[in-house]
Design a protein around this motif. Structure first.
Motif, short mmCIF file in Angstrom:
data_model
loop_
_atom_site.label_atom_id
_atom_site.label_comp_id
_atom_site.label_asym_id
_atom_site.label_seq_id
_atom_site.Cartn_x
_atom_site.Cartn_y
_atom_site.Cartn_z
N GLY A 42 0.67 14.98 -21.44
CA GLY A 42 0.75 13.55 -21.75
C GLY A 42 1.73 12.82 -20.86
N MET A 43 2.85 13.46 -20.54
CA MET A 43 3.82 12.84 -19.64
C MET A 43 3.26 12.72 -18.23
SD MET A 43 7.37 14.52 -20.99
CE MET A 43 8.40 13.72 -19.77
N ILE A 44 2.48 13.71 -17.80
CA ILE A 44 1.86 13.65 -16.48
C ILE A 44 0.85 12.52 -16.43
CG2 ILE A 44 0.32 14.87 -14.89
CD1 ILE A 44 1.80 17.46 -15.74
N ILE A 45 0.03 12.41 -17.47
CA ILE A 45 -1.03 11.40 -17.49
C ILE A 45 -0.47 10.00 -17.74
CG2 ILE A 45 -3.09 10.63 -18.75
CD1 ILE A 45 -3.68 13.65 -19.21
N LEU A 46 0.45 9.87 -18.69
CA LEU A 46 0.96 8.57 -19.11
C LEU A 46 2.30 8.20 -18.48
CD1 LEU A 46 0.13 8.93 -22.89
CD2 LEU A 46 -1.10 7.55 -21.21
N GLY A 47 2.79 9.00 -17.55
CA GLY A 47 4.10 8.75 -16.97
C GLY A 47 4.22 7.41 -16.28
N SER A 48 3.20 7.02 -15.52
CA SER A 48 3.27 5.74 -14.81
C SER A 48 3.24 4.57 -15.79
CB SER A 48 2.12 5.62 -13.81
OG SER A 48 0.88 5.63 -14.47
N TYR A 49 2.47 4.69 -16.86
CA TYR A 49 2.44 3.65 -17.89
C TYR A 49 3.81 3.49 -18.54
CZ TYR A 49 1.67 1.75 -22.57
OH TYR A 49 1.77 1.04 -23.73
N MET A 50 4.44 4.62 -18.86
CA MET A 50 5.75 4.58 -19.50
C MET A 50 6.80 4.01 -18.54
SD MET A 50 5.39 8.28 -21.35
CE MET A 50 7.07 8.41 -21.85
N LEU A 51 6.73 4.42 -17.29
CA LEU A 51 7.69 3.92 -16.30
C LEU A 51 7.51 2.43 -16.07
CD1 LEU A 51 9.96 4.70 -14.37
CD2 LEU A 51 8.22 5.10 -12.64
N ASN A 52 6.27 1.96 -16.04
CA ASN A 52 6.02 0.52 -15.86
C ASN A 52 6.58 -0.28 -17.02
OD1 ASN A 52 4.75 0.68 -13.37
ND2 ASN A 52 2.73 0.96 -14.27
N ASN A 53 6.49 0.24 -18.24
CA ASN A 53 7.07 -0.45 -19.39
C ASN A 53 8.58 -0.57 -19.26
OD1 ASN A 53 4.71 -0.95 -20.76
ND2 ASN A 53 4.85 0.87 -22.03
N LEU A 54 9.22 0.52 -18.88
CA LEU A 54 10.67 0.50 -18.75
C LEU A 54 11.13 -0.37 -17.58
CD1 LEU A 54 11.45 4.24 -19.48
CD2 LEU A 54 11.78 2.27 -20.98
N VAL A 55 10.40 -0.33 -16.48
CA VAL A 55 10.74 -1.18 -15.33
C VAL A 55 10.57 -2.65 -15.70
CG1 VAL A 55 9.98 -1.84 -13.02
CG2 VAL A 55 10.31 0.55 -13.57
N GLY A 56 9.53 -2.97 -16.46
CA GLY A 56 9.33 -4.35 -16.90
C GLY A 56 10.48 -4.84 -17.77
N LEU A 57 10.97 -3.97 -18.66
CA LEU A 57 12.11 -4.35 -19.49
C LEU A 57 13.35 -4.57 -18.63
CD1 LEU A 57 13.44 -4.75 -22.28
CD2 LEU A 57 13.90 -2.29 -22.26
N MET A 58 13.59 -3.67 -17.69
CA MET A 58 14.77 -3.81 -16.83
C MET A 58 14.69 -5.07 -15.97
SD MET A 58 17.04 -1.36 -17.12
CE MET A 58 17.01 -1.77 -18.80
N GLU A 59 13.51 -5.38 -15.45
CA GLU A 59 13.36 -6.61 -14.66
C GLU A 59 13.62 -7.83 -15.51
OE1 GLU A 59 9.46 -6.32 -12.99
OE2 GLU A 59 10.16 -5.14 -11.27
N THR A 60 13.15 -7.80 -16.75
CA THR A 60 13.39 -8.91 -17.67
C THR A 60 14.89 -9.08 -17.93
OG1 THR A 60 11.25 -8.55 -18.74
CG2 THR A 60 12.88 -9.82 -19.96
N LEU A 61 15.57 -7.97 -18.15
CA LEU A 61 17.00 -8.04 -18.42
C LEU A 61 17.78 -8.52 -17.19
CD1 LEU A 61 17.57 -4.82 -20.54
CD2 LEU A 61 17.52 -7.19 -21.32
N TRP A 62 17.42 -8.03 -16.01
CA TRP A 62 18.12 -8.45 -14.80
C TRP A 62 17.84 -9.91 -14.47
CZ3 TRP A 62 16.55 -3.40 -12.01
CH2 TRP A 62 17.48 -2.41 -12.31
N ASN A 63 16.60 -10.36 -14.70
CA ASN A 63 16.28 -11.77 -14.46
C ASN A 63 16.95 -12.65 -15.49
OD1 ASN A 63 14.72 -11.22 -12.21
ND2 ASN A 63 12.84 -11.03 -13.40
N PHE A 64 17.18 -12.13 -16.67
CA PHE A 64 17.85 -12.90 -17.71
C PHE A 64 19.27 -13.23 -17.28
CE2 PHE A 64 20.56 -13.09 -21.48
CZ PHE A 64 20.00 -14.18 -22.10
N GLY A 65 19.92 -12.31 -16.58
CA GLY A 65 21.28 -12.54 -16.14
C GLY A 65 21.39 -13.70 -15.14
N ASP A 66 20.31 -13.98 -14.41
CA ASP A 66 20.33 -15.08 -13.44
C ASP A 66 20.38 -16.44 -14.13
OD1 ASP A 66 20.17 -13.20 -11.47
OD2 ASP A 66 17.99 -13.37 -11.22
N PHE A 67 19.91 -16.54 -15.37
CA PHE A 67 19.85 -17.82 -16.05
C PHE A 67 21.13 -18.16 -16.79
CE2 PHE A 67 15.32 -16.47 -15.96
CZ PHE A 67 14.90 -17.43 -15.08
N MET A 68 22.07 -17.22 -16.85
CA MET A 68 23.29 -17.47 -17.60
C MET A 68 24.27 -18.31 -16.81
SD MET A 68 23.83 -13.86 -19.51
CE MET A 68 25.25 -14.42 -20.39
#
Length: 87
Positions: A61-87
């Motif tokens: 499951g990690m081999i098959i769904l690894g890219s999906y899981m990584l994309n979710n985490l990268v999306g969260l990190m991008e949201t958090l980093w972009n949030f810092g620009d608006f402060m």
């Protein structure tokens, strides 16, 4: 940073955690159910029998769904980093 902002960030992080871990938990649940049905039908009462199929299914499951899981985490990190620009 206001209290509402912190709650929004925490809510989104928890949601991403649920969405990211959900598929692997469902795979583990399905494999555990199948093994327990097999144990019931064959009257095998070995408790350690479920570990190997679950480990193999989680790795697959990690081999098959690894890219999906990584994309979710990268999306969260991008949201958090972009949030810092608006402060």
């Amino acid at each position: 940073m206001t209290e509402a902002t912190v709650l929004d960030i925490m809510s989104e992080a928890i949601w991403v955690m649920i969405i990211t871990s959900g598929p692997l938990l469902l795979v583990s649940l399905a494999v555990g159910l199948l093994v327990s049905i097999f144990q019931t039908v064959t009257s095998i009462q070995e408790q350690t029998l479920t570990f190997i199929p679950k480990i193999i299914s989680i790795f697959l499951g990690m081999i098959i769904l690894g890219s999906y899981m990584l994309n979710n985490l990268v999306g969260l990190m991008e949201t958090l980093w972009n949030f810092g620009d608006f402060m």
